[in-house]
Motif scaffolding. Sequence first.
Motif, PDB file in Angstrom:
ATOM      1  N   THR A  71      46.810 133.750  78.519  1.00  0.00           N
ATOM      2  CA  THR A  71      46.016 132.531  78.418  1.00  0.00           C
ATOM      3  C   THR A  71      45.207 132.397  79.696  1.00  0.00           C
ATOM      4  O   THR A  71      45.779 132.316  80.788  1.00  0.00           O
ATOM      5  CB  THR A  71      46.929 131.298  78.234  1.00  0.00           C
ATOM      6  N   ALA A  72      43.897 132.380  79.559  1.00  0.00           N
ATOM      7  CA  ALA A  72      43.026 132.264  80.739  1.00  0.00           C
ATOM      8  C   ALA A  72      43.308 130.959  81.461  1.00  0.00           C
ATOM      9  O   ALA A  72      43.629 129.936  80.847  1.00  0.00           O
ATOM     10  CB  ALA A  72      41.566 132.345  80.327  1.00  0.00           C
ATOM     11  N   SER A  73      43.163 130.970  82.768  1.00  0.00           N
ATOM     12  CA  SER A  73      43.463 129.800  83.597  1.00  0.00           C
ATOM     13  C   SER A  73      42.463 128.663  83.397  1.00  0.00           C
ATOM     14  O   SER A  73      42.800 127.511  83.625  1.00  0.00           O
ATOM     15  CB  SER A  73      43.519 130.207  85.072  1.00  0.00           C
ATOM     16  N   SER A  74      41.249 128.971  82.950  1.00  0.00           N
ATOM     17  CA  SER A  74      40.242 127.938  82.698  1.00  0.00           C
ATOM     18  C   SER A  74      39.072 128.554  81.918  1.00  0.00           C
ATOM     19  O   SER A  74      38.986 129.773  81.766  1.00  0.00           O
ATOM     20  CB  SER A  74      39.719 127.352  84.020  1.00  0.00           C
ATOM     21  N   GLN A  75      38.197 127.685  81.446  1.00  0.00           N
ATOM     22  CA  GLN A  75      36.988 128.168  80.779  1.00  0.00           C
ATOM     23  C   GLN A  75      36.167 128.998  81.764  1.00  0.00           C
ATOM     24  O   GLN A  75      36.056 128.656  82.936  1.00  0.00           O
ATOM     25  CB  GLN A  75      36.160 126.990  80.256  1.00  0.00           C
ATOM     26  N   TRP A  76      35.597 130.099  81.299  1.00  0.00           N
ATOM     27  CA  TRP A  76      34.779 131.059  82.045  1.00  0.00           C
ATOM     28  C   TRP A  76      35.571 131.853  83.074  1.00  0.00           C
ATOM     29  O   TRP A  76      34.993 132.537  83.903  1.00  0.00           O
ATOM     30  CB  TRP A  76      33.544 130.401  82.674  1.00  0.00           C
ATOM     31  N   ALA A  77      36.896 131.777  83.020  1.00  0.00           N
ATOM     32  CA  ALA A  77      37.748 132.640  83.842  1.00  0.00           C
ATOM     33  C   ALA A  77      38.070 133.883  83.033  1.00  0.00           C
ATOM     34  O   ALA A  77      38.078 133.856  81.804  1.00  0.00           O
ATOM     35  CB  ALA A  77      39.031 131.908  84.234  1.00  0.00           C
ATOM     36  N   GLY A  78      38.349 134.981  83.719  1.00  0.00           N
ATOM     37  CA  GLY A  78      38.675 136.202  82.996  1.00  0.00           C
ATOM     38  C   GLY A  78      38.855 137.384  83.916  1.00  0.00           C
ATOM     39  O   GLY A  78      39.221 137.230  85.084  1.00  0.00           O
ATOM     40  N   ILE A  79      38.573 138.564  83.381  1.00  0.00           N
ATOM     41  CA  ILE A  79      38.755 139.821  84.102  1.00  0.00           C
ATOM     42  C   ILE A  79      37.458 140.625  84.070  1.00  0.00           C
ATOM     43  O   ILE A  79      36.591 140.399  83.229  1.00  0.00           O
ATOM     44  CB  ILE A  79      39.934 140.627  83.510  1.00  0.00           C
ATOM     45  N   ARG A  80      37.360 141.587  85.026  1.00  0.00           N
ATOM     46  CA  ARG A  80      36.128 142.362  85.127  1.00  0.00           C
ATOM     47  C   ARG A  80      36.386 143.743  85.723  1.00  0.00           C
ATOM     48  O   ARG A  80      37.398 143.966  86.381  1.00  0.00           O
ATOM     49  CB  ARG A  80      35.113 141.632  85.975  1.00  0.00           C
ATOM     50  N   TRP A  81      35.414 144.622  85.494  1.00  0.00           N
ATOM     51  CA  TRP A  81      35.416 145.969  86.055  1.00  0.00           C
ATOM     52  C   TRP A  81      34.011 146.241  86.581  1.00  0.00           C
ATOM     53  O   TRP A  81      33.024 145.937  85.902  1.00  0.00           O
ATOM     54  CB  TRP A  81      35.745 147.012  84.998  1.00  0.00           C
ATOM     55  N   THR A  82      33.892 146.846  87.757  1.00  0.00           N
ATOM     56  CA  THR A  82      32.595 147.225  88.320  1.00  0.00           C
ATOM     57  C   THR A  82      32.577 148.736  88.483  1.00  0.00           C
ATOM     58  O   THR A  82      33.541 149.323  88.985  1.00  0.00           O
ATOM     59  CB  THR A  82      32.365 146.526  89.677  1.00  0.00           C
ATOM     60  N   PHE A  83      31.466 149.366  88.056  1.00  0.00           N
ATOM     61  CA  PHE A  83      31.372 150.825  88.080  1.00  0.00           C
ATOM     62  C   PHE A  83      29.908 151.246  88.204  1.00  0.00           C
ATOM     63  O   PHE A  83      29.000 150.466  87.903  1.00  0.00           O
ATOM     64  CB  PHE A  83      32.018 151.429  86.817  1.00  0.00           C
ATOM     65  N   PRO A  84      29.653 152.494  88.655  1.00  0.00           N
ATOM     66  CA  PRO A  84      28.275 152.969  88.798  1.00  0.00           C
ATOM     67  C   PRO A  84      27.533 152.949  87.462  1.00  0.00           C
ATOM     68  O   PRO A  84      28.125 153.215  86.413  1.00  0.00           O
ATOM     69  CB  PRO A  84      28.427 154.405  89.308  1.00  0.00           C
TER      70      PRO A  84
END
Length: 180
Positions: A71-84
Amino acid sequence: MADEVFSGGVSVTGVEPGATTITIKSTTNPNISKQVPVTVKSRNLLSYGPAEGNGLTATVNSDGSLHVKGTASSQWAGIRWTFPCPVHGAVILSRHTSTDGLTVSVKCLDAKGGQLGAQINTGNAVTVPAGTVSLRFDILATEATPTAKDVDLRVQRESGDTAHEWMKPDVTSLEGGAMS
Protein backbone atom coordinates in the motif's frame (compact mmCIF):
# COMPACT_ATOMS: atom_id res chain seq x y z
CA MET A 1 34.59 -7.31 -59.55
CA ALA A 2 33.52 -3.97 -58.09
CA ASP A 3 32.19 -3.62 -54.58
CA GLU A 4 28.42 -3.24 -54.40
CA VAL A 5 26.97 -0.48 -52.27
CA PHE A 6 23.60 -1.11 -50.66
CA SER A 7 21.39 1.62 -49.30
CA GLY A 8 18.91 1.05 -46.52
CA GLY A 9 20.96 -1.53 -44.64
CA VAL A 10 19.80 -4.87 -43.35
CA SER A 11 17.08 -5.37 -40.77
CA VAL A 12 16.95 -8.59 -38.76
CA THR A 13 14.14 -9.29 -36.33
CA GLY A 14 14.51 -12.16 -33.88
CA VAL A 15 11.72 -14.09 -32.22
CA GLU A 16 13.47 -14.41 -28.86
CA PRO A 17 16.37 -12.53 -27.28
CA GLY A 18 19.71 -14.33 -27.18
CA ALA A 19 22.69 -15.33 -29.29
CA THR A 20 22.23 -16.87 -32.72
CA THR A 21 23.69 -16.72 -36.23
CA ILE A 22 22.37 -15.59 -39.57
CA THR A 23 23.54 -17.03 -42.86
CA ILE A 24 24.11 -14.72 -45.80
CA LYS A 25 24.20 -16.46 -49.19
CA SER A 26 25.12 -15.16 -52.60
CA THR A 27 22.30 -15.20 -55.15
CA THR A 28 24.76 -15.31 -58.04
CA ASN A 29 27.08 -17.99 -56.63
CA PRO A 30 25.42 -20.53 -54.30
CA ASN A 31 28.84 -21.71 -53.09
CA ILE A 32 29.47 -18.38 -51.38
CA SER A 33 27.94 -17.94 -47.94
CA LYS A 34 28.89 -16.50 -44.59
CA GLN A 35 27.55 -17.14 -41.10
CA VAL A 36 27.44 -14.04 -38.92
CA PRO A 37 26.90 -14.15 -35.15
CA VAL A 38 24.17 -11.82 -33.90
CA THR A 39 22.65 -11.00 -30.56
CA VAL A 40 18.90 -10.50 -30.57
CA LYS A 41 17.82 -7.93 -28.01
CA SER A 42 14.38 -7.34 -26.55
CA ARG A 43 12.20 -4.69 -28.17
CA ASN A 44 11.30 -3.68 -24.59
CA LEU A 45 13.73 -0.87 -23.80
CA LEU A 46 12.85 -0.54 -20.11
CA SER A 47 15.25 -1.59 -17.35
CA TYR A 48 14.00 -2.54 -13.90
CA GLY A 49 14.41 -5.02 -11.09
CA PRO A 50 13.75 -5.31 -7.36
CA ALA A 51 12.63 -2.10 -5.65
CA GLU A 52 11.15 -1.07 -2.35
CA GLY A 53 9.88 2.22 -1.00
CA ASN A 54 6.87 4.30 0.00
CA GLY A 55 4.98 1.16 1.07
CA LEU A 56 5.40 -0.66 -2.28
CA THR A 57 7.67 -3.60 -3.11
CA ALA A 58 8.50 -4.74 -6.64
CA THR A 59 9.97 -8.12 -7.52
CA VAL A 60 10.61 -9.66 -10.94
CA ASN A 61 8.54 -12.71 -11.90
CA SER A 62 10.11 -15.65 -13.78
CA ASP A 63 8.62 -14.33 -17.07
CA GLY A 64 10.25 -10.92 -16.50
CA SER A 65 7.08 -9.05 -15.53
CA LEU A 66 6.99 -6.94 -12.38
CA HIS A 67 5.08 -8.01 -9.28
CA VAL A 68 4.05 -4.97 -7.23
CA LYS A 69 2.69 -5.45 -3.73
CA GLY A 70 1.82 -3.21 -0.80
CA THR A 71 0.00 0.00 0.00
CA ALA A 72 1.59 3.26 -1.12
CA SER A 73 2.25 5.74 1.68
CA SER A 74 0.34 8.52 -0.13
CA GLN A 75 -1.03 9.64 -3.47
CA TRP A 76 1.76 10.07 -6.09
CA ALA A 77 4.18 8.04 -3.95
CA GLY A 78 5.80 4.98 -5.47
CA ILE A 79 8.95 3.39 -6.83
CA ARG A 80 11.32 4.18 -9.68
CA TRP A 81 14.32 3.03 -11.70
CA THR A 82 16.84 5.28 -13.51
CA PHE A 83 18.93 3.92 -16.39
CA PRO A 84 20.81 5.10 -19.52
CA CYS A 85 18.64 6.02 -22.51
CA PRO A 86 19.15 3.15 -25.00
CA VAL A 87 17.59 4.83 -28.09
CA HIS A 88 16.42 8.22 -29.25
CA GLY A 89 13.77 9.06 -31.80
CA ALA A 90 10.12 8.02 -31.69
CA VAL A 91 9.07 5.72 -28.80
CA ILE A 92 5.83 4.42 -27.33
CA LEU A 93 5.03 3.23 -23.82
CA SER A 94 2.45 0.48 -23.44
CA ARG A 95 0.96 -1.32 -20.47
CA HIS A 96 -0.27 -4.81 -21.24
CA THR A 97 -1.72 -5.33 -17.79
CA SER A 98 -3.16 -2.71 -15.52
CA THR A 99 -4.68 -2.16 -12.13
CA ASP A 100 -6.75 0.65 -10.73
CA GLY A 101 -4.81 2.96 -8.48
CA LEU A 102 -1.36 2.64 -10.08
CA THR A 103 0.07 4.58 -13.01
CA VAL A 104 3.28 4.11 -14.98
CA SER A 105 5.34 6.69 -16.85
CA VAL A 106 8.82 7.36 -18.18
CA LYS A 107 10.64 10.66 -17.82
CA CYS A 108 13.55 11.76 -20.04
CA LEU A 109 16.45 13.21 -18.02
CA ASP A 110 19.42 15.39 -18.95
CA ALA A 111 22.99 14.89 -17.68
CA LYS A 112 22.13 16.68 -14.40
CA GLY A 113 18.97 14.61 -13.79
CA GLY A 114 16.57 17.36 -14.85
CA GLN A 115 13.44 16.36 -16.74
CA LEU A 116 13.32 17.17 -20.46
CA GLY A 117 9.91 17.59 -22.07
CA ALA A 118 6.71 15.98 -20.87
CA GLN A 119 6.64 12.53 -19.29
CA ILE A 120 5.89 9.58 -21.54
CA ASN A 121 2.50 8.08 -20.68
CA THR A 122 0.99 4.83 -21.93
CA GLY A 123 -0.47 4.85 -25.41
CA ASN A 124 1.26 8.03 -26.58
CA ALA A 125 4.04 7.91 -29.16
CA VAL A 126 6.55 10.70 -28.54
CA THR A 127 10.01 11.75 -29.67
CA VAL A 128 12.74 11.54 -27.04
CA PRO A 129 14.00 15.12 -26.52
CA ALA A 130 17.52 16.09 -27.60
CA GLY A 131 19.93 16.02 -24.67
CA THR A 132 18.32 12.97 -23.03
CA VAL A 133 20.99 10.81 -21.37
CA SER A 134 18.90 8.71 -19.00
CA LEU A 135 15.33 7.63 -18.34
CA ARG A 136 13.33 7.25 -15.15
CA PHE A 137 10.60 4.59 -15.05
CA ASP A 138 8.01 5.37 -12.36
CA ILE A 139 5.16 3.38 -10.81
CA LEU A 140 3.00 5.70 -8.69
CA ALA A 141 -0.18 5.48 -6.63
CA THR A 142 -3.01 7.59 -8.08
CA GLU A 143 -5.63 7.15 -5.33
CA ALA A 144 -6.14 9.95 -2.79
CA THR A 145 -6.17 7.22 -0.14
CA PRO A 146 -4.08 4.36 -1.58
CA THR A 147 -5.39 0.82 -1.23
CA ALA A 148 -3.43 -2.44 -1.06
CA LYS A 149 -2.05 -3.77 -4.35
CA ASP A 150 -0.88 -7.26 -5.32
CA VAL A 151 -0.49 -7.18 -9.12
CA ASP A 152 1.70 -8.27 -12.02
CA LEU A 153 2.56 -5.49 -14.48
CA ARG A 154 3.78 -5.88 -18.06
CA VAL A 155 5.00 -2.47 -19.20
CA GLN A 156 6.93 -1.89 -22.41
CA ARG A 157 8.80 1.05 -23.95
CA GLU A 158 9.82 0.47 -27.54
CA SER A 159 11.02 2.30 -30.63
CA GLY A 160 8.45 3.55 -33.09
CA ASP A 161 4.82 4.55 -32.77
CA THR A 162 3.18 1.11 -32.61
CA ALA A 163 2.87 -1.00 -29.46
CA HIS A 164 3.61 -4.69 -29.93
CA GLU A 165 3.05 -7.77 -27.79
CA TRP A 166 4.84 -7.47 -24.43
CA MET A 167 8.37 -8.86 -24.24
CA LYS A 168 10.64 -9.23 -21.21
CA PRO A 169 13.26 -6.44 -21.17
CA ASP A 170 16.95 -7.34 -21.40
CA VAL A 171 17.64 -5.82 -17.96
CA THR A 172 15.53 -7.09 -15.05
CA SER A 173 18.18 -6.85 -12.32
CA LEU A 174 18.41 -3.07 -11.94
CA GLU A 175 17.71 -2.06 -8.35
CA GLY A 176 15.12 0.64 -7.94
CA GLY A 177 14.02 2.75 -5.04
CA ALA A 178 11.44 5.06 -3.57
CA MET A 179 10.17 8.16 -5.30
CA SER A 180 11.45 11.08 -3.32
